[in-house]
Scaffold this motif. Structure first.
Motif, mmCIF file in Angstrom:
data_model
loop_
_atom_site.group_PDB
_atom_site.id
_atom_site.type_symbol
_atom_site.label_atom_id
_atom_site.label_comp_id
_atom_site.label_asym_id
_atom_site.label_seq_id
_atom_site.Cartn_x
_atom_site.Cartn_y
_atom_site.Cartn_z
ATOM 1 N N ASP A 163 0.832 -1.205 0.000
ATOM 2 C CA ASP A 163 0.000 0.000 0.000
ATOM 3 C C ASP A 163 0.865 1.253 0.000
ATOM 4 O O ASP A 163 2.095 1.176 0.125
ATOM 5 C CB ASP A 163 -1.013 -0.021 1.161
ATOM 6 N N VAL A 165 1.215 3.502 2.136
ATOM 7 C CA VAL A 165 1.811 3.821 3.434
ATOM 8 C C VAL A 165 3.185 3.161 3.574
ATOM 9 O O VAL A 165 4.069 3.669 4.264
ATOM 10 C CB VAL A 165 0.879 3.348 4.569
ATOM 11 N N ASN A 167 3.171 -0.500 3.868
ATOM 12 C CA ASN A 167 2.883 -1.833 4.395
ATOM 13 C C ASN A 167 2.889 -2.831 3.246
ATOM 14 O O ASN A 167 2.458 -2.519 2.138
ATOM 15 C CB ASN A 167 1.502 -1.860 5.064
ATOM 16 N N VAL A 168 3.343 -4.034 3.532
ATOM 17 C CA VAL A 168 3.362 -5.076 2.497
ATOM 18 C C VAL A 168 3.051 -6.421 3.143
ATOM 19 O O VAL A 168 3.447 -6.675 4.282
ATOM 20 C CB VAL A 168 4.724 -5.076 1.755
ATOM 21 N N SER A 169 2.291 -7.244 2.442
ATOM 22 C CA SER A 169 1.905 -8.555 2.961
ATOM 23 C C SER A 169 2.114 -9.634 1.908
ATOM 24 O O SER A 169 1.968 -9.378 0.719
ATOM 25 C CB SER A 169 0.418 -8.563 3.349
ATOM 26 N N SER A 190 -6.069 -1.000 4.278
ATOM 27 C CA SER A 190 -5.027 -0.083 3.782
ATOM 28 C C SER A 190 -5.614 1.192 3.203
ATOM 29 O O SER A 190 -4.888 1.985 2.607
ATOM 30 C CB SER A 190 -4.197 -0.777 2.702
ATOM 31 N N GLY A 191 -6.915 1.389 3.326
ATOM 32 C CA GLY A 191 -7.521 2.601 2.791
ATOM 33 C C GLY A 191 -8.100 2.413 1.408
ATOM 34 O O GLY A 191 -8.186 3.348 0.625
#
Lengths: 364, 364
Positions: A163, A165, A167-169, A190-191
């Motif tokens: 995302d 911001v 963040n990563v998954s 994540s918006g």
């Protein structure tokens, strides 16, 4: 500009091809709102800066090649912001490569229809990767499970989401329905907008599991649309499809349910088609065309409502009362006509109680 | 049974220690409903089958040790199912080790309070791992960001979530607030219950960042509670804390908001405390004790409502009108009294407009 040839060695997609790609991608998928134009503007800019992208076939992939699908997930109107985050793309690719244990060498569109058929060109250009002349649908479908690799029985080893911001998954699910569920949950958290990469494939696993030639096909269709003096006829000819009706939208029953645009459109024939009436059932995409109670075409075959003058696709969200339109239909990729293909994306998969009849050219 | 000694080499937690651990963990955290008992039953069974778990200090960790927090996430009442899925635990650990690039050798409780202070013993026994005599809170807090490692400035490199279906995710977020947000979204998508592993730590990074000695402390407190003839006094003495009031619950205003049990409890003194009235403010845990408008104790210091006879903790969910209770308070770990600790978990972090005054023994 000449259309990019599908199978020729040395083929590439240049900035000058992006308008045609976008116009073609819009014909192949009409569920994505105005995002195709946004994707076009961004991809053109990236290709002008970074140069053209090599367009390769599955046969041109070598043993060291690793292909991944890359796509935008979530609210398409926010998509433009997403594309401009270099960090987000780098994060995605870094995690994907770590999860795969080897470098990604090529990207593929998850679906050729709509913005996700256009954006991968820009991403590939930014990342210095090749683009596979293929996609996972040969059109657009509303579910991540409705991909040719799933029909072919190829599992998706993992998916990555990043995302804006930072963040990563990495998501490993037992099937694509769970993948979609988890990816949507993370995207909302994540918006409502994420970049995704999934379905790592080698030349070996991609062969027979992807719908080939669709990037170059979309460019050809777009080129026909943009340059022909009779664009409606030219697009239909390029697709080997038919114009089922030319007329005017006289009724529109459309609502948003569970994040899907659902409803029906009634089109009254004009000119040579005066006196005829067709109804289209839609769920994001146009799924069924009916006339006098008879199904003329249905999913997984393709139906797109195009502008009767310009031939440009009209997204299901942009359909309006009084529009002068033509109903364009053409055959889907053969993989969707297999029992497993129809199970995943036939009329009954969308809740229509009708038997699929493959769409053929009619003589009218 | 004798309590496990905190720092002694060769210490371990056996099946016979689990009841004391559970009773102690219930004193340290009262937000978790009836899950502590469930965790106790499961952990006892696992330790009976697989044998005791080595309980080690940070100083006993070697250069090859890798510690991770392991916890249940989501609806605690569903937790019992979760614990019985061997596949889910294996999946979690396999992904954690792949993400860390090395074997996990020890587990640590995220919070010693409640079921998440008990379950790690069972998980460690199943996996043949050591248990670190420490946790991330020294109590229980409702947010994943309220951990001592966060106070110490140690980032969480990644978190793993696995569900009973067989889905597993690796989450790398920019901070713990995003981690919680993403972990909750995935947990809901997985059916409201997941197993999680996060905060990989070495001996070096764990030192000074974890709250040490809390597993053995919980066992000692539980042992005092279960074996003393005056359990209330014994528990308070073991914690170095005070009984602020003994009385009867006369009013209870409690509601569930955003997944939190919020409200207040009024306790009227009985016996020697007749005529006194205290109010407790709660948000999952008991956060503030007030008497005559004066704050007697507040978060991050510990407040637990215990049964006036048995000394057993009463979870905030189980508080009932008419219960005979004692209000127990004791000092938090010093890390929470640092500026960063108070910023993360002081009264104002919970929305209370009051200045934190460290809880001390009173002379009454």
């Amino acid at each position: 500009m000449p259309p990019t040839s599908p199978a020729s060695a040395g083929a590439q997609v240049a900035a000058a091809d992006v308008a045609a790609l976008a116009a073609g991608a819009a014909i192949f998928g009409t569920g994505g709102g105005g995002a195709v134009h946004t994707a076009q503007v961004v991809a053109e800019q990236v290709l002008l800066e970074n140069g053209p992208v090599p367009l390769v076939t599955v046969d041109e992939l070598g043993p060291d090649d690793l292909v991944m699908l890359m796509s935008g997930i979530g609210a398409p109107t926010v998509g433009i912001e997403m594309l401009s985050s270099r960090h987000q793309i780098d994060l995605l690719v870094r995690e994907a490569q770590a999860a795969a244990g080897r470098p990604i060498t090529a990207l593929m569109a998850a679906e050729i229809g709509g913005s996700n058929g256009v954006s991968p060109v820009g991403w590939a250009s930014r990342l210095g990767l090749k683009l596979l002349d293929a996609d996972g649908m040969g059109r657009a479908f509303p579910s991540a499970a409705m991909v040719s690799m799933n029909v072919a029985g190829l599992p998706c080893d993992f998916a990555i989401l990043s995302d804006v911001v930072g963040n990563v998954s990495v998501i490993k699910t037992i099937d694509l329905h769970w993948l979609e569920r988890h990816a949507r949950a993370l995207t909302v958290a994540s918006g409502s907008i994420c970049l995704g990469a999934h379905y790592p494939m080698t030349a070996e696993t991609a062969r027979g599991a992807v719908v080939e030639g669709t990037v170059s096909a979309a460019i050809r269709v777009g080129h026909a649309l943009l340059s022909a003096s009779e664009p409606v006829a030219a697009v239909a000819a390029e697709l080997g499809g038919s114009i089922l009706l030319t007329g005017k939208i006289t009724d529109l029953d459309r609502r948003t349910e569970d994040g899907f645009a659902r409803g029906s459109v009634t089109i009254a024939g004009t000119g040579a088609d005066r006196g005829r009436l067709q109804r289209l059932e839609l769920q994001n995409e146009n799924l069924v065309v009916l006339e006098d109670g008879e199904v003329l075409a249905s999913v997984p075959d393709n139906v797109t409502v195009i502008d009767a003058e310009t031939g440009q696709a009209i997204t299901t969200e942009m359909l309006r009362y009084g529009q002068r339109v033509a109903v364009l239909a053409w055959a889907c990729d053969p993989i969707w006509r297999t029992p497993r293909g129809l199970e995943l994306a036939g009329p009954q998969a969308f809740g229509y109680d009708l038997t699929y009849v493959p769409f053929k050219e009619t003589t009218r």
